[in-house]
Scaffold this active site. Structure first.
Site, PDB file in Angstrom:
ATOM      1  N   LYS A 109       0.856  -1.119   0.066  1.00  0.00           N
ATOM      2  CA  LYS A 109      -0.008   0.025  -0.087  1.00  0.00           C
ATOM      3  C   LYS A 109       0.881   1.407  -0.066  1.00  0.00           C
ATOM      4  O   LYS A 109       1.007   2.111   0.891  1.00  0.00           O
ATOM      5  CB  LYS A 109      -1.000   0.109   1.181  1.00  0.00           C
ATOM      6  N   ALA A 143      -3.178  -5.717   9.686  1.00  0.00           N
ATOM      7  CA  ALA A 143      -2.498  -7.143   9.902  1.00  0.00           C
ATOM      8  C   ALA A 143      -2.772  -7.625  11.170  1.00  0.00           C
ATOM      9  O   ALA A 143      -3.130  -8.704  11.343  1.00  0.00           O
ATOM     10  CB  ALA A 143      -1.064  -6.835   9.781  1.00  0.00           C
ATOM     11  N   LYS A 194      -4.671   7.163   1.218  1.00  0.00           N
ATOM     12  CA  LYS A 194      -5.260   7.035   2.491  1.00  0.00           C
ATOM     13  C   LYS A 194      -4.118   7.126   3.581  1.00  0.00           C
ATOM     14  O   LYS A 194      -4.556   7.561   4.821  1.00  0.00           O
ATOM     15  CB  LYS A 194      -6.238   5.669   2.764  1.00  0.00           C
ATOM     16  N   ARG A 258      -0.128   2.731  11.626  1.00  0.00           N
ATOM     17  CA  ARG A 258       1.164   3.460  12.045  1.00  0.00           C
ATOM     18  C   ARG A 258       1.294   4.911  11.318  1.00  0.00           C
ATOM     19  O   ARG A 258       2.091   5.754  11.867  1.00  0.00           O
ATOM     20  CB  ARG A 258       2.244   2.424  11.422  1.00  0.00           C
ATOM     21  N   ASN A 259       0.577   5.142  10.132  1.00  0.00           N
ATOM     22  CA  ASN A 259       0.684   6.424   9.503  1.00  0.00           C
ATOM     23  C   ASN A 259      -0.220   7.496  10.537  1.00  0.00           C
ATOM     24  O   ASN A 259       0.288   8.579  10.492  1.00  0.00           O
ATOM     25  CB  ASN A 259      -0.120   6.354   7.996  1.00  0.00           C
TER      26      ASN A 259
END
EC number: 1.1.1.94
Length: 331
Positions: A109, A143, A194, A258-259
């Protein structure tokens, strides 16, 4: 009917581990490329990935591990690439096996830095993989939740619907629902964007903006995403489908993101470098922001959220100042 044949995973992170869990549950055999032999040795000894999703147990007898990407690429028919996008080129530099006859699935991604290409375009242009042999995997799918077997919805994109369906069938289970699409490029670009918008959501969270504003931010983000997708790949698509809007929402809101975590640290006053060091994981949106900004210099799409994140991360403009300007542009 297309048969995916023998399937291999390329990459050793959390999403690679989650996909490996899904696939091996169906096929009972996978190849798995990891670049570090010490990680492979530990995996064999422990029965789980020693660095990511350590609660997911594997039957080691069902996995052929190798740190030689050529051995894996030569021996398997379907190659699922799940490496962080900034590292993809370095892995592929070692490759001597022709990919054009393989079925290549990108579950990355992100976008290939320097080239400013989504992964399917990169494989097509650089490795001559025909579009009908290229697929992408998208949808709201942390995940960690897949590893816990929480219900998740995945979309397989491929210009050849039979091949998309064949790989979707491999992924389907009681906790994985699948659908297919022919919008490969649109899914990939939305997956890049995103992450950018999740960084924006994190920055706003770090600045103590509340849920009311976060909802306005996401509403504007999906409109911005739609404008870019139409400019880069004109197509009749529904951006409110789970592979677009759903992935945007889960990445923008979830504590697993994490973003968003990276953005929150920036909003709280961390520098980019200190946030990256403390996270110890790749925030794809950091690289995606720069790539999308460069791509949009040619497209001239109105993208105020992308511009704001770029200014904060790369021009070092104060988050307080930049987000205030952004809020004044919303309605």
């Amino acid at each position: 009917m297309f048969d995916c044949g023998k399937i291999a995973i390329i990459g050793g992170g959390s999403w690679a581990t989650a996909i490996a869990k899904i696939v091996v549950g169906h096929t009972h055999h996978i190849g798995w490329y990891m670049r570090r032999d010490d990680r492979i040795d530990d995996f064999r000894r422990l029965g789980h990935n020693p660095a990511y999703l350590m609660g997911v147990r594997f039957d080691i007898d069902e996995i052929f591990f190798s740190s030689d990407i050529n051995k894996i690429a030569d021996s398997y028919d379907t190659l699922v690439f799940v490496t962080p996008s900034p590292y993809l080129k370095n892995h592929l530099k070692k490759l001597r096996v022709r990919l054009k006859d393989k079925f290549v699935v990108t579950a990355i991604k992100g976008i290939v830095p320097d080239e400013n290409l989504v992964c399917s375009e990169y494989f097509h242009q650089v490795y001559d993989v025909p579009y009908e042999n290229l697929a992408c995997l998208g949808g709201p799918s942390h995940a960690e939740e897949v590893a816990l077997e929480r219900l998740s919805y995945l979309t397989v994109g491929c210009s050849d619907r039979d091949k998309a369906q064949a790989f979707a069938d491999v992924l389907s289970s009681e906790y994985i629902k699948t659908k297919t699409s022919d919008d490969v490029v649109g899914i990939e670009y939305s997956s890049v964007l995103k992450n950018v918008y999740a960084i924006a959501a994190g920055i706003c969270s770090g600045l103590k903006f509340g849920d009311n504003f976060q909802a306005v931010l996401m509403a504007n983000a999906v409109q911005e995403m739609s404008r870019l997708l139409q400019a880069v790949h004109p197509l009749e698509r529904n951006v409110y489908d789970s592979v677009y809007l759903g992935d945007l929402l889960v990445t923008g809101y979830s504590n697993f993101s994490r973003n968003r975590t990276f953005g929150t640290m920036i909003g709280k006053g961390y520098s980019v470098k200190s946030a990256q060091i403390e996270m110890e994981m790749i925030a794809e949106g950091y690289f995606g922001t720069k790539c999308m900004k460069e791509i949009n210099r040619h497209l001239h799409v109105n993208m105020p959220i992308l511009d704001a994140v770029y200014n904060i991360l790369y021009e070092r403009i104060s988050p307080q100042i930049e987000i205030k300007l952004l809020t004044d542009s919303f309605r």
